[in-house]
Each structure stands twice: as structure tokens, then as C-alpha cells.
Motif scaffolding. Structure first.
Motif, short mmCIF file in Angstrom:
data_model
loop_
_atom_site.label_atom_id
_atom_site.label_comp_id
_atom_site.label_asym_id
_atom_site.label_seq_id
_atom_site.Cartn_x
_atom_site.Cartn_y
_atom_site.Cartn_z
N LEU A 32 30.98 38.03 47.61
CA LEU A 32 32.34 38.13 48.15
C LEU A 32 33.03 36.78 48.15
CD1 LEU A 32 31.81 40.63 51.10
CD2 LEU A 32 33.25 40.96 49.07
N GLY A 47 33.91 38.64 44.46
CA GLY A 47 33.88 40.05 44.81
C GLY A 47 32.50 40.67 44.68
N LEU A 48 32.37 41.87 45.23
CA LEU A 48 31.08 42.55 45.26
C LEU A 48 30.54 42.90 43.88
CD1 LEU A 48 31.21 44.93 48.36
CD2 LEU A 48 29.73 42.97 47.96
#
Length: 157
Positions: free
Chosen positions: A52, A56-57
Motif C-alpha cells: 500500500l 497499492g495492493l
């Protein structure tokens, strides 16, 4: 006029030991940083919070290059801890025995070079027996120092 130096800092053997120990600890830091750098470059993070923070994931994933690096660096780092930590103890005590500065420096130098070659052989996957020879050569000064410590302390047992 310079302030008087602590007694240990006047000990040439201890200063040599300190120099080579610091080189080895810096080498350990470099080895520990390698995996993190590969993770950042490949954007493949082991923890969601790291992913994150870095885009981002979708970057919470495994990457073959990161996994290969991790498989090489962690054992190399663990091997360093299993060998360099005993050297730090043995070298410090050996320095107190008042050995010849030249002989002591040879002990410290051989160990340091052996560990550096071992790490390079591990990370670059050099042909056998490079790594095992480097390991064995680095053990010789440790055995020598351990034997000298035991001989010096046997009367106090």
C-alpha cells in the motif's frame, strides 16, 4: 593537546580487530539490504502495508527474482551470524592476550577476506568448492584464536 585515549584504543591488536569487525558488520548490512532493494525495484512486497505504501495492493505479491534473491540472501545472512558473531567474541578476547600485532592482523584479515569471498560465492552462485573453501579458510583463524584463548585461560579453570 589531544585528550588521552582509552587504554583499549592504544592496543594495536584491538584497533586492528575493531577495523576488520566493522568491515564485516558493514558487509552484513549490505547483505541485509539486498533483498529490500530487489523488492523495491520489482515492486513485490511481502506485506500488504508495504505494498500500500509503495503503489497499492496489486504489489502484495511474489516475484520470482525476489524469491530467488530471498533464498540466497537469507541463508547468506544467517551464515554470517553463525560465523561473524563468534569471531567478534573470539577476536575481542584474543586481543586481550597481547598477541603479536602482525600475527593478530593476519588472523583478522584472513577471516574477513574469507567471509567476503564466501558471501560473494553465495550470492553469485560461484562454482563449488569456492564457497566451502572460503568458509574453511575463514574458520582457521577462529580455531587458532580459540585454542590460544583456551591455553591462556586453562590455569584459571
Amino acid at each position: 593537546r589531544a585528550a588521552p585515549s582509552p587504554k583499549m584504543m592504544e592496543n594495536k591488536v584491538f584497533m586492528s580487530f575493531t577495523f576488520y569487525s566493522t568491515i564485516l558488520i558493514l558487509k552484513m548490512y549490505v547483505v541485509a539490504i539486498i533483498t529490500g532493494q530487489v523488492r523495491l525495484r520489482k515492486k513485490a512486497f511481502a506485506n500488504p502495508e508495504d505494498a500500500l505504501r509503495n503503489g497499492g495492493l496489486q504489489y502484495y505479491r511474489e516475484d520470482p527474482d525476489v524469491e530467488r534473491c530471498r533464498r540466497q540472501v537469507r541463508p547468506a545472512h544467517r551464515n554470517d551470524m553463525e560465523n561473524i558473531f563468534p569471531f567478534l567474541f573470539l577476536g575481542a578476547i584474543y586481543s586481550l592476550l597481547d598477541p603479536s600485532p602482525a600475527v593478530a592482523r593476519i588472523h583478522f584479515f584472513i577471516f574477513c577476506v574469507g567471509r567476503i569471498v564466501h558471501t560473494i560465492a553465495y550470492l553469485l552462485q560461484l562454482k563449488a568448492p569456492t564457497r566451502s573453501v572460503a568458509y574453511s579458510v575463514a574458520q582457521l583463524p577462529c580455531f587458532s584464536m580459540a585454542l590460544q584463548i583456551l591455553l591462556a585461560t586453562t590455569p584459571y579453570w
